[in-house]
Enzyme design. Structure first.
Site, PDB file in Angstrom:
ATOM      1  N   ASP A  87       2.770 -34.502  77.248  1.00  0.00           N
ATOM      2  CA  ASP A  87       1.485 -35.185  77.102  1.00  0.00           C
ATOM      3  C   ASP A  87       1.508 -36.116  75.887  1.00  0.00           C
ATOM      4  OD1 ASP A  87      -1.162 -35.796  77.602  1.00  0.00           O
ATOM      5  OD2 ASP A  87      -1.850 -33.714  77.617  1.00  0.00           O
ATOM      6  N   ASP A 115      -6.703 -37.846  84.510  1.00  0.00           N
ATOM      7  CA  ASP A 115      -7.393 -36.586  84.228  1.00  0.00           C
ATOM      8  C   ASP A 115      -8.532 -36.353  85.202  1.00  0.00           C
ATOM      9  OD1 ASP A 115      -5.848 -35.678  82.211  1.00  0.00           O
ATOM     10  OD2 ASP A 115      -7.214 -36.198  80.577  1.00  0.00           O
TER      11      ASP A 115
HETATM   12  C1  DGJ Z   1      -4.718 -34.280  78.579  1.00  0.00           C
HETATM   13  C2  DGJ Z   1      -4.081 -34.091  79.913  1.00  0.00           C
HETATM   14  O1  DGJ Z   1      -4.207 -35.232  80.673  1.00  0.00           O
HETATM   15  C3  DGJ Z   1      -4.679 -32.869  80.586  1.00  0.00           C
HETATM   16  O2  DGJ Z   1      -4.172 -32.725  81.875  1.00  0.00           O
HETATM   17  C4  DGJ Z   1      -4.373 -31.677  79.739  1.00  0.00           C
HETATM   18  O3  DGJ Z   1      -2.993 -31.447  79.715  1.00  0.00           O
HETATM   19  C5  DGJ Z   1      -4.905 -31.874  78.349  1.00  0.00           C
HETATM   20  N1  DGJ Z   1      -4.473 -33.107  77.770  1.00  0.00           N
HETATM   21  C6  DGJ Z   1      -4.494 -30.744  77.448  1.00  0.00           C
HETATM   22  O4  DGJ Z   1      -4.873 -30.945  76.161  1.00  0.00           O
END
Ligand code: DGJ
Length: 706
Positions: free
Chosen positions: A444, A502
């Site tokens: 991430d 997301d």
């Molecule tokens: C942002 C990501 O896009 C989410 O899927 C998740 O992993 C969160 N961060 C976790 O902090």
């Protein structure tokens, strides 16, 4: 001087690029459908040499791969740099031209400016033209590079530009603009590929569609800052440029040093956007490391438990996931020391002993004991000021001494170009991958980077990923960046999945995934069934609509399935089985998108490369003006084959959402690809936010997947 020119024709089945090389920077003399073999390329080039307009330079230069102001070009210069203001414009003369099996390498020099420049062109069999440029400082003082921008002359028909804009949770939104005199510029200075601007630009005939119009596309394979520019010059010529966006003084070459531009990839299609993106897909599928094994259905814990990691609960989640057919369990954020919310602990890549008293290994082994692969989330490039790492090494964070720190999600960015920070991260990641049986990493990156050191940060990130890849080649890495903020072909050389967004809201996802699919093939596009009520929008969708939306991509669940009802779990099991049955087709076939006339609906699908089978989706985004769906034309089928068409019923698809079915639903249909593409199909009346999946099987292959 036609006799000192040479021409190199690069040819793939669907495209030809004719490069003219004379005394200076090469240029594209032709870019389009393959020309007859006996074409006189010098005559072609002569035929396209523009007249000299009145009121300008005595001789207007041709548009080259790096326009030079010093030769009189008024296009944005392909190379911009200086030695404290002097000299500002390179004028390059050919030193060497070398034909490679599928391309051309050109070397040029400007002794006055103290520069050597190299251009490497390659036409992949898929039809992707790749261009990489580099500049070397041959002078005796430092040379500041401000731009190195491969430039492609647009086909004369290109009158409209399509780019992909967006924001967090709404990436890849299509926008179109007419290409009139002047420039359309997309600049991204967010320090990552960004949610806001995909490094992708298409230009084509006015109103070009999925299945019609001449279209070219350009994509910059780079995960840092970018600059895309399409311009129509006052004399009517058009060009497109793709470059790294460098901040002032970001790249300063000492004598002998070289700066290499990211590679720009370009595609051509005579038949619309779908064919153009199929070329990108074929190219991505040919890249080293592209997954060929079935894409494991995964469960990601993020929207299931967030930071609330309780081993018993996670084991139960894994148990339920295994029962319904999940193949990979991905433990998201929250597993490392002190990480109870998003304000703290990034950088402390040690298992949290409070949450995992028996170590992480106990959960890993439980998951693996169920037959699932184990995946782990990390965010290596980041540090929270509230972390042991920051307390020990505050100087590892990128900051301007004397200026206030600008936080995003309470975090700062580590300077990966700092060898100590790099070594720490490499050691921690290597250790985790060595100690635990981890098959998958979700990598991430949750904030923009503001400082003028994005170039070296991106280079260091790639080096870190490359080194980990060398040490753990079997581990699959997913590129996530607050959802889809790092999706580009640079990162895809090092990762095997992108987290598209997301946003798990199926309605939003339809358009996000459609935009992303212009570049990324479905097997790399993470798509999850989320909870009934979307966590990012609050919308409620049926299981069937959520399933139909995630169905085509790298499929997963992001939902606490241990608290779902038995009926929901049964439905999920059925959907997973259906996806598993079709994934060999979905993840190797040609992605097609329809030009459906109703703006309230979308049509897309995947057709097997041999035309034997296909799956399509009709998606009702909102209520339509007509009382029944407009006839749905199914593009991309083999016109000469007869297909049996049937609906793929999805669990949770209440009869109420598929009202007044047309007569053919009762028996199925058999029609040729030509008829299905041209005449179209009647469908039942759809409520908004619902979808119908159709399965088509060419008749002589009726046993393929039944
Ligand atoms: C942002 C990501 O896009 C989410 O899927 C998740 O992993 C969160 N961060 C976790 O902090």
């Amino acid at each position: 001087m036609p006799d000192s020119r040479t021409y190199v024709a690069l040819t793939a089945p669907s495209v030809q690029v004719v490069v003219a090389v004379d005394g200076g920077v090469p240029r594209i003399a032709y870019w389009g459908l393959p020309l007859p073999d006996d074409t006189d390329l010098a005559e072609l080039d002569r035929a396209t040499e523009p007249a000299t307009p009145q009121g300008g330079l005595d001789r207007a230069p041709r548009l080259t791969l790096l326009p030079e102001q010093g030769r009189g070009s008024f296009a944005a210069p392909g190379i911009v740099g200086h030695r404290v203001g002097q000299p500002w414009s390179a004028v390059l003369a050919t030193v060497r031209t070398e034909r490679t099996p599928t391309g051309l390498t050109w070397a040029g020099a400007d002794p006055t400016s103290g520069l050597d420049v190299q251009l490497v062109l390659d036409l992949d069999p898929s039809g992707v033209l790749s261009i990489a440029a580099s500049v070397t400082n041959t002078g005796e003082t430092d040379y500041t590079v401000e731009r190195l921008a491969p430039t492609l002359t647009l086909p004369t028909s290109a009158q409209e530009v399509l780019t992909l804009a967006g924001r967090w949770s709404k990436e890849f939104q299509v926008q179109r603009q007419p290409l009139v005199t002047g420039a359309i510029v997309r600049e991204n200075a967010r320090g990552r590929t960004s949610h806001e601007s995909s490094p992708t630009m298409f230009a084509g005939t006015t109103g070009f569609g999925e299945t019609h119009g001449e279209v070219v596309g350009v994509h910059l394979a780079w995960s840092g800052n970018h600059l895309l520019r399409a311009e129509r010059l006052p004399d009517g010529r058009g060009y497109v440029q793709a470059a790294e966006l460098l901040q002032f003084g970001e790249v300063v070459l000492t004598p002998g040093e070289t700066y290499a531009s990211p590679t720009a990839h370009a595609v051509y299609s005579a038949t619309g956007l779908t064919a153009a993106s199929q070329v990108f897909h074929a190219f991505v599928r040919s890249m080293p490391g592209h997954p060929t094994a079935p894409r494991k259905v995964l469960l990601n814990t993020w929207e299931a438990v967030y930071f609330d990691h309780d081993v018993a609960g996670l084991k139960q989640l894994a148990d339920r996931a295994a029962e319904i057919g999940v193949e990979r369990f991905v433990l998201d954020d929250g597993w490392f020391r002190g990480r109870d919310d998003d304000t703290t602990s990034l950088g402390d890549w040690y298992v949290d002993e409070r949450k995992y008293p028996d170590g992480l290994g106990a959960l890993v082994e439980h998951v693996r004991g169920l037959g699932l692969e184990f995946g782990l989330w990390v965010e290596p490039e980041m540090v929270n000021p509230d972390s042991d790492l920051y307390r020990a090494h505050p100087d590892w964070a990128i900051a301007v001494v004397g200026h206030p720190e600008v936080l995003a999600r309470h975090q700062l960015v580590l300077d990966l170009a700092n060898p100590d920070a790099f070594a720490y991260l490499l050691e921690r990641l290597d250790h985790l991958l060595t100690e635990f049986a981890i098959g998958y990493v979700k990598w991430d990156m949750n904030r923009d980077l503001l400082q003028a050191q994005v170039h070296r940060q991106t280079v260091a990130l790639y080096a870190l990923l490359d080194e980990l890849g060398r040490r753990h080649p079997e581990v699959e890495i997913e590129s996530c960046s607050s959802g889809g903020a790092r999706i580009d072909l640079g990162i895809l050389r090092r990762t095997r999945r992108v987290w598209t967004s997301d946003c798990n809201d199926a309605l939003e996802r339809q358009l996000i995934q459609r935009g992303c699919s212009y570049i990324v093939p479905p097997e790399l596009m993470g798509a999850h069934i989320g909870p009934t009520t979307s966590h990012t929008t609050g919308r409620v969708h049926t299981l069937a609509f959520r399933a139909a939306t995630a169905f085509f991509g790298h499929f997963g669940l992001e939902w606490d399935v241990s608290s779902a009802s038995d009926a929901e779990r049964d439905g999920l099991a059925e959907i997973i089985r259906l996806h598993q049955r079709f994934r060999p087709l979905l993840h190797t076939g040609r992605v097609v998108r329809g030009d459906h006339p109703d703006p309230a609906a979308l049509v897309h699908g995947v057709v097997a490369t041999d035309g034997s089978e296909a799956v399509f989706a009709y998606v009702q985004l909102q209520t339509s003006d007509p009382t029944v769906p407009r006839l749905v034309q199914l593009p991309g089928l083999d016109p000469h084959r007869t297909y049996r068409v049937e609906r793929l019923a999805l669990p949770g698809e209440e009869a109420a959402r598929q009202k007044h079915p047309p007569p053919w639903y009762a028996t199925g249909l058999a029609l040729s690809g030509a008829v299905l593409g041209r005449s179209g199909l009647a469908l039942a009346v759809h409520d908004p936010e619902s979808a119908t999946l159709l399965h088509l099987l060419a008749e002589q292959d009726a046993s393929v997947s039944g």
